[in-house]
Write a protein that holds these residues in place. Structure first.
Motif, short mmCIF file in Angstrom:
data_model
loop_
_atom_site.label_atom_id
_atom_site.label_comp_id
_atom_site.label_asym_id
_atom_site.label_seq_id
_atom_site.Cartn_x
_atom_site.Cartn_y
_atom_site.Cartn_z
N MET A 1 0.83 -1.20 0.00
CA MET A 1 0.00 0.00 0.00
C MET A 1 0.87 1.26 0.00
O MET A 1 0.56 2.23 -0.70
CB MET A 1 -0.95 0.02 1.19
N ALA A 2 1.97 1.24 0.74
CA ALA A 2 2.89 2.38 0.75
C ALA A 2 3.52 2.58 -0.63
O ALA A 2 3.68 3.71 -1.09
CB ALA A 2 3.96 2.20 1.82
N ILE A 3 3.87 1.47 -1.29
CA ILE A 3 4.43 1.57 -2.65
C ILE A 3 3.39 2.19 -3.58
O ILE A 3 3.69 3.08 -4.37
CB ILE A 3 4.87 0.19 -3.17
N GLY A 4 2.16 1.70 -3.49
CA GLY A 4 1.08 2.19 -4.35
C GLY A 4 0.77 3.66 -4.15
O GLY A 4 0.23 4.31 -5.05
N ASN B 1 8.86 2.02 -8.22
CA ASN B 1 9.15 1.57 -6.86
C ASN B 1 8.77 0.11 -6.64
O ASN B 1 9.46 -0.61 -5.91
CB ASN B 1 8.46 2.48 -5.84
N ALA B 2 7.69 -0.34 -7.26
CA ALA B 2 7.30 -1.75 -7.16
C ALA B 2 8.36 -2.63 -7.82
O ALA B 2 8.75 -3.67 -7.27
CB ALA B 2 5.94 -1.97 -7.81
N GLU B 3 8.84 -2.20 -8.98
CA GLU B 3 9.89 -2.98 -9.66
C GLU B 3 11.17 -2.99 -8.84
O GLU B 3 11.81 -4.04 -8.69
CB GLU B 3 10.16 -2.43 -11.05
N GLN B 4 11.56 -1.86 -8.28
CA GLN B 4 12.78 -1.81 -7.47
C GLN B 4 12.66 -2.69 -6.23
O GLN B 4 13.61 -3.35 -5.84
CB GLN B 4 13.10 -0.37 -7.06
N THR B 5 11.49 -2.70 -5.63
CA THR B 5 11.26 -3.57 -4.47
C THR B 5 11.44 -5.03 -4.86
O THR B 5 12.14 -5.78 -4.18
CB THR B 5 9.85 -3.34 -3.89
N GLY B 6 10.83 -5.43 -5.97
CA GLY B 6 11.00 -6.80 -6.44
C GLY B 6 12.44 -7.13 -6.77
O GLY B 6 12.92 -8.22 -6.48
N THR B 7 13.15 -6.18 -7.36
CA THR B 7 14.55 -6.40 -7.71
C THR B 7 15.41 -6.61 -6.47
O THR B 7 16.20 -7.56 -6.40
CB THR B 7 15.10 -5.20 -8.54
N ILE B 8 15.26 -5.75 -5.49
CA ILE B 8 16.06 -5.86 -4.27
C ILE B 8 15.75 -7.17 -3.54
O ILE B 8 16.66 -7.90 -3.15
CB ILE B 8 15.84 -4.64 -3.36
N LEU B 9 14.46 -7.47 -3.38
CA LEU B 9 14.10 -8.72 -2.71
C LEU B 9 14.61 -9.92 -3.51
O LEU B 9 15.11 -10.89 -2.94
CB LEU B 9 12.59 -8.81 -2.51
N GLN C 1 2.65 -6.62 -11.70
CA GLN C 1 3.55 -6.98 -12.82
C GLN C 1 4.92 -6.36 -12.65
O GLN C 1 5.94 -7.00 -12.94
CB GLN C 1 2.94 -6.54 -14.14
N ALA C 2 4.98 -5.13 -12.20
CA ALA C 2 6.26 -4.46 -12.00
C ALA C 2 7.07 -5.16 -10.92
O ALA C 2 8.28 -5.41 -11.08
CB ALA C 2 6.04 -2.99 -11.65
N PHE C 3 6.43 -5.51 -9.80
CA PHE C 3 7.10 -6.22 -8.71
C PHE C 3 7.65 -7.56 -9.22
O PHE C 3 8.80 -7.91 -8.98
CB PHE C 3 6.10 -6.44 -7.57
N ALA C 4 6.81 -8.30 -9.95
CA ALA C 4 7.21 -9.59 -10.50
C ALA C 4 8.37 -9.42 -11.49
O ALA C 4 9.28 -10.25 -11.53
CB ALA C 4 6.03 -10.27 -11.18
N GLY C 5 8.35 -8.36 -12.27
CA GLY C 5 9.45 -8.09 -13.20
C GLY C 5 10.76 -7.86 -12.47
O GLY C 5 11.82 -8.28 -12.93
#
Length: 179
Positions: A94-97, A105-113, A158-162
């Motif tokens: 929710m904070a990312i959204g 930011n969703a993509e960066q979060t997924g990348t870092i994790l 999709q961005a997080f998954a990417g």
């Protein structure tokens, strides 16, 4: 293919495979598609790395004619659903959204994790949570959702998954069709 959890064995958390010879034998015998680890299995990154290594090695010791690589999943969404005891702490979806550049930011979060999960030996993340926050009274989803708008949730999921994919970590969308 089944991917069982091994949170405990004989009422003790499974953190070392060598301490559970019956479990080792059962895993070799039944040829599961992988093993999911949860918080009781993880004390720190070094221990989780060794446990994943031992699980994969145990799978290859079998006399089976075909050796299929294990899925090694974990629930690491960021926010309130984390299993790793160290590493980068991320905000909830929710904070990312709510950020001005939510997709980035969703993509960066997924990348870092993804980078951190892959370094330990995980190849699958049961994330992102793509529930639409259409029931603010739901105590389970709340801040785990990117938005109350389905299109926003889809785009950010999709961005997080990417981001996960960049580290060769498989994203598993949940809780489709909804929690």
């Amino acid at each position: 293919s089944f991917i069982p959890a091994i949170r405990t064995w004989n009422n003790e958390p499974v953190t070392e495979l060598d301490k559970c010879p019956e479990l080792k034998d059962a895993l070799k015998k039944h040829r599961y598609g992988g093993i999911i680890l949860f918080a009781p299995n993880i004390t720190d990154s070094a221990q989780a790395t060794k446990l994943l290594y031992d699980l994969k090695k145990n799978n290859k010791l079998s006399d089976a004619s075909v050796h299929i690589a294990y899925f090694t999943p974990v629930d690491e969404e960021g926010g309130m659903v984390v299993r790793l005891t160290d590493g980068t702490r991320m905000t909830g979806n929710m904070a990312i959204g709510a950020t001005p550049d939510a997709q980035k930011n969703a993509e960066q979060t997924g990348t870092i994790l993804g980078e951190e999960l892959a370094a330990i030996g995980f190849n699958t993340d049961y994330a992102p949570d793509i529930d639409v926050n259409n029931n603010p009274s739901n105590p389970v989803i709340g801040t785990r959702s990117f938005s109350d708008d389905p299109d926003t949730v889809a785009k950010l999921g999709q961005a997080f998954a990417g981001g996960l994919k960049k580290s060769n970590v498989i994203a598993v969308y949940k809780h489709f069709p909804g929690h």
